[in-house]
Design an enzyme around this catalytic site. Sequence first.
Site, PDB file in Angstrom:
ATOM      1  N   LYS A 139       0.840  -1.209   0.000  1.00  0.00           N
ATOM      2  CA  LYS A 139       0.000   0.000   0.000  1.00  0.00           C
ATOM      3  C   LYS A 139       0.868   1.250   0.000  1.00  0.00           C
ATOM      4  O   LYS A 139       0.561   2.237  -0.663  1.00  0.00           O
ATOM      5  CB  LYS A 139      -0.927   0.015   1.214  1.00  0.00           C
ATOM      6  N   LYS A 192      -3.337  -9.833  -6.577  1.00  0.00           N
ATOM      7  CA  LYS A 192      -4.609 -10.319  -6.020  1.00  0.00           C
ATOM      8  C   LYS A 192      -5.754  -9.360  -6.369  1.00  0.00           C
ATOM      9  O   LYS A 192      -5.521  -8.159  -6.557  1.00  0.00           O
ATOM     10  CB  LYS A 192      -4.489 -10.563  -4.515  1.00  0.00           C
ATOM     11  N   LYS A 241     -10.822  -5.018  -3.738  1.00  0.00           N
ATOM     12  CA  LYS A 241     -12.062  -4.231  -3.820  1.00  0.00           C
ATOM     13  C   LYS A 241     -11.782  -2.747  -3.991  1.00  0.00           C
ATOM     14  O   LYS A 241     -12.665  -1.993  -4.361  1.00  0.00           O
ATOM     15  CB  LYS A 241     -12.962  -4.495  -2.611  1.00  0.00           C
TER      16      LYS A 241
HETATM   17  P1  TYM Z   1     -10.092  -6.517   3.651  1.00  0.00           P
HETATM   18  O1  TYM Z   1     -11.165  -5.557   3.959  1.00  0.00           O
HETATM   19  O2  TYM Z   1      -9.011  -6.103   2.723  1.00  0.00           O
HETATM   20  O3  TYM Z   1     -10.690  -7.856   3.083  1.00  0.00           O
HETATM   21  C1  TYM Z   1     -11.770  -8.520   3.702  1.00  0.00           C
HETATM   22  C2  TYM Z   1     -11.577 -10.031   3.638  1.00  0.00           C
HETATM   23  O4  TYM Z   1     -11.519 -10.460   2.280  1.00  0.00           O
HETATM   24  C3  TYM Z   1     -10.340 -11.233   2.074  1.00  0.00           C
HETATM   25  N1  TYM Z   1      -9.841 -10.983   0.715  1.00  0.00           N
HETATM   26  C4  TYM Z   1      -9.645 -11.930  -0.208  1.00  0.00           C
HETATM   27  N2  TYM Z   1      -9.826 -13.263  -0.189  1.00  0.00           N
HETATM   28  C5  TYM Z   1      -9.548 -13.944  -1.311  1.00  0.00           C
HETATM   29  N3  TYM Z   1      -9.093 -13.370  -2.450  1.00  0.00           N
HETATM   30  C6  TYM Z   1      -8.890 -12.040  -2.519  1.00  0.00           C
HETATM   31  N4  TYM Z   1      -8.444 -11.475  -3.630  1.00  0.00           N
HETATM   32  C7  TYM Z   1      -9.174 -11.259  -1.366  1.00  0.00           C
HETATM   33  N5  TYM Z   1      -9.095  -9.932  -1.090  1.00  0.00           N
HETATM   34  C8  TYM Z   1      -9.506  -9.787   0.187  1.00  0.00           C
HETATM   35  C9  TYM Z   1      -9.363 -10.719   3.114  1.00  0.00           C
HETATM   36  O5  TYM Z   1      -8.344 -11.654   3.374  1.00  0.00           O
HETATM   37  C10 TYM Z   1     -10.272 -10.489   4.294  1.00  0.00           C
HETATM   38  O6  TYM Z   1     -10.505 -11.689   4.986  1.00  0.00           O
HETATM   39  N6  TYM Z   1      -7.204  -6.303   7.693  1.00  0.00           N
HETATM   40  C11 TYM Z   1      -8.429  -6.819   7.170  1.00  0.00           C
HETATM   41  C12 TYM Z   1      -9.657  -6.396   7.937  1.00  0.00           C
HETATM   42  C13 TYM Z   1      -9.631  -6.689   9.406  1.00  0.00           C
HETATM   43  C14 TYM Z   1      -9.785  -7.961  10.010  1.00  0.00           C
HETATM   44  C15 TYM Z   1      -9.762  -7.697  11.418  1.00  0.00           C
HETATM   45  C16 TYM Z   1      -9.920  -9.255   9.533  1.00  0.00           C
HETATM   46  C17 TYM Z   1      -9.522  -5.759  10.381  1.00  0.00           C
HETATM   47  N7  TYM Z   1      -9.602  -6.372  11.595  1.00  0.00           N
HETATM   48  C18 TYM Z   1      -9.879  -8.734  12.320  1.00  0.00           C
HETATM   49  C19 TYM Z   1     -10.046 -10.282  10.457  1.00  0.00           C
HETATM   50  C20 TYM Z   1     -10.020 -10.030  11.824  1.00  0.00           C
HETATM   51  C21 TYM Z   1      -8.591  -6.326   5.744  1.00  0.00           C
HETATM   52  O7  TYM Z   1      -8.063  -5.324   5.354  1.00  0.00           O
HETATM   53  O8  TYM Z   1      -9.449  -7.048   5.005  1.00  0.00           O
END
Ligand code: TYM
Length: 335
Positions: free
Chosen positions: A117, A199, A202
């Site tokens: 990032k 990857k 969103k």
């Molecule tokens: P975030 O918001 O980027 O993504 C949300 C969830 O989607 C999964 N993900 C994917 N899985 C498969 N293929 C992809 N291309 C892909 N892109 C995203 C992410 O792995 C995630 O599970 N840091 C986290 C948010 C967070 C969190 C937490 C997660 C904050 N606190 C506590 C678990 C527990 C994040 O940025 O996810």
Amino acid sequence: MGDRKQKPVLLSGIQPSGNLMVGNYFGAIKNWVTLQGQYDCLFPLVDLHAITVRQNPAELRARCYDFLALYIACGIDPDQNTVFVQSHVPAHAQLAWILNCFTYMGELNRMHQFKEKASRSEQNISAGLFDYPVLMAADILLYDTKLVPVGDDQKQHLELTRDLASRFNARYGDVFTIPEPFVPDVGGRIMSLQEPLKKMSKSDTDPNNYIALLDDADTVRRKIKRAVTDSGCSAAYDESRPGIANLVVILSCVTGESYGAIEERFAGKGYRRFKQELADAVTAFLKPLQKRYRAIRGDEKAMETMLRHGAEQARDRARPMLENIHNVLGFIPEI
Ligand code: TYM
């Protein structure tokens, strides 16, 4: 919620940025839905995480409602689980501060997501972006979480969370439960449609790189048609052909078919036919979800009731943990 105490705790969050897309669904939300009966689940919408990059306030607020409505449309039951907004529970930020004092700069410097990032916007990188994994650790450790279903990209953050918990416990006793990640074998890392070595994200500035959960049939068809493949003609999961391999993964996620079955079904049939069937399958999967979404999203009052409830439950659960942490650290208890 009656038998909550008997069940192990599951927690997972999503930051309200960009457009919720199939990678988020297959990497994370689908497993929340599958596991919600077996675990005592908390699903925070992590808005504090989202402001690590600049957000338009009106868009952020609307997106929070959109995402929460999508959680429910995907099958999350707000009566059975604790669905809430992270900023409604101040203990997350409070614990993050404490954990900051146990985290080394070197550890945060090694985080792939931060490096990636930060490389995208080299100017004005906020301390929040650097510190983001510590807030995530606080989300998880606050509730004695055992299982964290996430996509593959979050594994490193989970590793840091485990290290912080162990470090704290080694000094102050068994304060934290050590959590484990749950990453699906298929769909844990869905790749970008245009750049299949990256990857799917969103928040990608080019929406042609992802299939949003709210994309209509024409958009899905167009994006899949344009997706990068190669000069071959047989759809198969082959790592040396990342574009088509990724599309096979998506089809396997949507239909539940094995890679082998897909390969057999489309042997020698050409990518065009494969892409048409993939677009049909994705659309058939998204359509009922979108219908449910529209009904839920139309009733903000009902969503607010759910959020008030969720925040009350989360605050009640977080309080004793934070009090215990303050106590072991030697703070004077609140009088
Ligand atoms: P975030 O918001 O980027 O993504 C949300 C969830 O989607 C999964 N993900 C994917 N899985 C498969 N293929 C992809 N291309 C892909 N892109 C995203 C992410 O792995 C995630 O599970 N840091 C986290 C948010 C967070 C969190 C937490 C997660 C904050 N606190 C506590 C678990 C527990 C994040 O940025 O996810």
